[in-house]
Design a protein around this motif. Structure first.
Motif, mmCIF file in Angstrom:
data_model
loop_
_atom_site.group_PDB
_atom_site.id
_atom_site.type_symbol
_atom_site.label_atom_id
_atom_site.label_comp_id
_atom_site.label_asym_id
_atom_site.label_seq_id
_atom_site.Cartn_x
_atom_site.Cartn_y
_atom_site.Cartn_z
ATOM 1 N N THR A 75 30.228 41.601 26.030
ATOM 2 C CA THR A 75 30.928 41.374 27.293
ATOM 3 C C THR A 75 32.296 42.037 27.217
ATOM 4 O O THR A 75 32.900 42.105 26.145
ATOM 5 C CB THR A 75 31.118 39.871 27.588
ATOM 6 O OG1 THR A 75 31.840 39.263 26.505
ATOM 7 C CG2 THR A 75 29.778 39.185 27.755
ATOM 8 N N LEU A 76 32.756 42.517 28.347
ATOM 9 C CA LEU A 76 34.064 43.169 28.389
ATOM 10 C C LEU A 76 34.596 43.095 29.808
ATOM 11 O O LEU A 76 33.864 43.338 30.774
ATOM 12 C CB LEU A 76 33.932 44.633 27.955
ATOM 13 C CG LEU A 76 35.241 45.376 27.673
ATOM 14 C CD1 LEU A 76 35.956 44.778 26.461
ATOM 15 C CD2 LEU A 76 34.958 46.855 27.425
ATOM 16 N N SER A 77 35.863 42.768 29.918
ATOM 17 C CA SER A 77 36.509 42.666 31.222
ATOM 18 C C SER A 77 37.741 43.554 31.264
ATOM 19 O O SER A 77 38.401 43.767 30.244
ATOM 20 C CB SER A 77 36.920 41.211 31.514
ATOM 21 O OG SER A 77 35.799 40.369 31.554
ATOM 22 N N LEU A 78 38.032 44.054 32.439
ATOM 23 C CA LEU A 78 39.236 44.862 32.634
ATOM 24 C C LEU A 78 40.466 43.984 32.463
ATOM 25 O O LEU A 78 40.523 42.866 32.959
ATOM 26 C CB LEU A 78 39.220 45.475 34.032
ATOM 27 C CG LEU A 78 40.399 46.385 34.371
ATOM 28 C CD1 LEU A 78 40.280 47.713 33.633
ATOM 29 C CD2 LEU A 78 40.479 46.619 35.879
ATOM 30 N N GLU A 97 34.189 46.050 37.041
ATOM 31 C CA GLU A 97 35.300 46.997 36.866
ATOM 32 C C GLU A 97 35.040 47.939 35.699
ATOM 33 O O GLU A 97 35.462 49.093 35.713
ATOM 34 C CB GLU A 97 36.611 46.250 36.633
ATOM 35 C CG GLU A 97 37.161 45.545 37.855
ATOM 36 C CD GLU A 97 36.608 44.129 37.988
ATOM 37 O OE1 GLU A 97 37.101 43.391 38.865
ATOM 38 O OE2 GLU A 97 35.682 43.768 37.230
ATOM 39 N N ILE A 98 34.300 47.453 34.698
ATOM 40 C CA ILE A 98 33.951 48.283 33.544
ATOM 41 C C ILE A 98 32.646 49.035 33.791
ATOM 42 O O ILE A 98 32.591 50.266 33.670
ATOM 43 C CB ILE A 98 33.802 47.419 32.267
ATOM 44 C CG1 ILE A 98 35.119 46.690 31.952
ATOM 45 C CG2 ILE A 98 33.356 48.300 31.087
ATOM 46 C CD1 ILE A 98 36.271 47.583 31.570
ATOM 47 N N THR A 99 31.584 48.299 34.129
ATOM 48 C CA THR A 99 30.246 48.901 34.213
ATOM 49 C C THR A 99 30.062 49.820 35.414
ATOM 50 O O THR A 99 29.194 50.693 35.395
ATOM 51 C CB THR A 99 29.159 47.810 34.266
ATOM 52 O OG1 THR A 99 29.357 46.989 35.435
ATOM 53 C CG2 THR A 99 29.212 46.941 33.022
ATOM 54 N N LYS A 100 30.859 49.636 36.447
ATOM 55 C CA LYS A 100 30.731 50.482 37.640
ATOM 56 C C LYS A 100 31.956 51.353 37.859
ATOM 57 O O LYS A 100 31.854 52.578 37.872
ATOM 58 C CB LYS A 100 30.485 49.615 38.883
ATOM 59 C CG LYS A 100 30.298 50.437 40.156
ATOM 60 C CD LYS A 100 30.046 49.547 41.362
ATOM 61 C CE LYS A 100 29.914 50.385 42.632
ATOM 62 N NZ LYS A 100 29.684 49.514 43.829
ATOM 63 N N GLU A 101 33.114 50.730 38.031
ATOM 64 C CA GLU A 101 34.308 51.490 38.415
ATOM 65 C C GLU A 101 34.790 52.418 37.299
ATOM 66 O O GLU A 101 35.006 53.613 37.534
ATOM 67 C CB GLU A 101 35.430 50.536 38.835
ATOM 68 C CG GLU A 101 35.115 49.710 40.066
ATOM 69 C CD GLU A 101 34.861 50.543 41.303
ATOM 70 O OE1 GLU A 101 35.438 51.640 41.425
ATOM 71 O OE2 GLU A 101 34.067 50.093 42.154
#
Length: 222
Positions: free
Chosen positions: A67-70, A110-114
């Motif tokens: 998992t990773l978040s901006l 925000e990570i996987t798309k943007e």
């Protein structure tokens, strides 16, 4: 074993399958049929210490994060990933190097798309994308990513991050979405491949590969 570590081992085993059975592409990581994979290094001695693919088109440094978040917090997981990219760039920057964030589809959009789209556009349309975000969300992703890259570059070198270097680093970043957890479609596809190619019990082979990655350093040469 925690979820993050299990995800790393599964990504490594996934790559081992492709190398051992000479599958011509790993689309999730941008390995197309024209790219020959020479070697997989697990927990390498590079600054980016998860996985390294040595290929005919350069080195693919992979940070695997379940998992990773901006975030623009300097002690966040995202910050840690970008710091390793900066350290690797400053220690040994070679043309063709790719800095890959491997995560799953449940990580933040925000990570996987943007971020994925923005870094791809920087390679296709030019690095000026950093200065011309089209939406508030793109501006947020670029702003937070740029802030951390500048912070870590200065902490490593003692100097400000030049614009051209920022653009080069940003264009080297790739986001790979790999749903390789137990029972997910990609794992099922790997199991099918193992059954077809080996003629043996695919469950046993797959578990053995994951265990091999969990038990220490693996260097696999093609």
């Amino acid at each position: 074993m925690n979820i993050e570590t299990d995800f790393l081992h599964r990504v490594a085993a996934f790559l081992m399958v492709h190398i051992l059975y000479e599958v011509p592409s790993v689309s999730a990581l941008g390995v197309t049929p024209d790219i020959f994979v020479d070697e997989l290094r697990f927990e390498s001695n590079s600054a980016i210490d998860d996985l390294v693919l040595m290929t005919s088109h350069g080195r693919f440094f992979i940070q695997a994060k379940h998992t990773l978040s901006l975030s623009d917090c300097c002690v966040s997981e995202y910050s840690s990933v970008l710091r390793q990219f900066i350290v690797q760039f400053c220690s040994e920057n070679i043309k063709g190097d790719r800095y890959i964030i491997a995560t799953n589809s449940e990580a933040s959009l925000e990570i996987t798309k943007e971020l994925k789209n923005l870094t791809e556009m920087s390679r296709i349309n030019g690095t000026h994308i950093i200065d011309t975000p089209q939406t508030d969300l793109e501006r947020d992703v670029i702003s937070k990513t740029r802030s951390l890259l500048e912070f870590h570059f200065k902490s490593v070198t003692g100097e400000e991050l030049p614009k051209r270097v920022l653009e080069e680093i940003f264009s080297k970043i790739h986001v790979a979405v790999i749903d390789i957890e137990a029972g997910k479609p990609l794992e099922k596809a790997v199991m099918s491949l193992l059954a077809d190619k080996s003629g043996m019990n695919s469950d046993e082979i797959w578990e053995a590969m994951i265990s091999m990655c969990a038990n220490g350093k693996v260097i696999l040469a093609n």
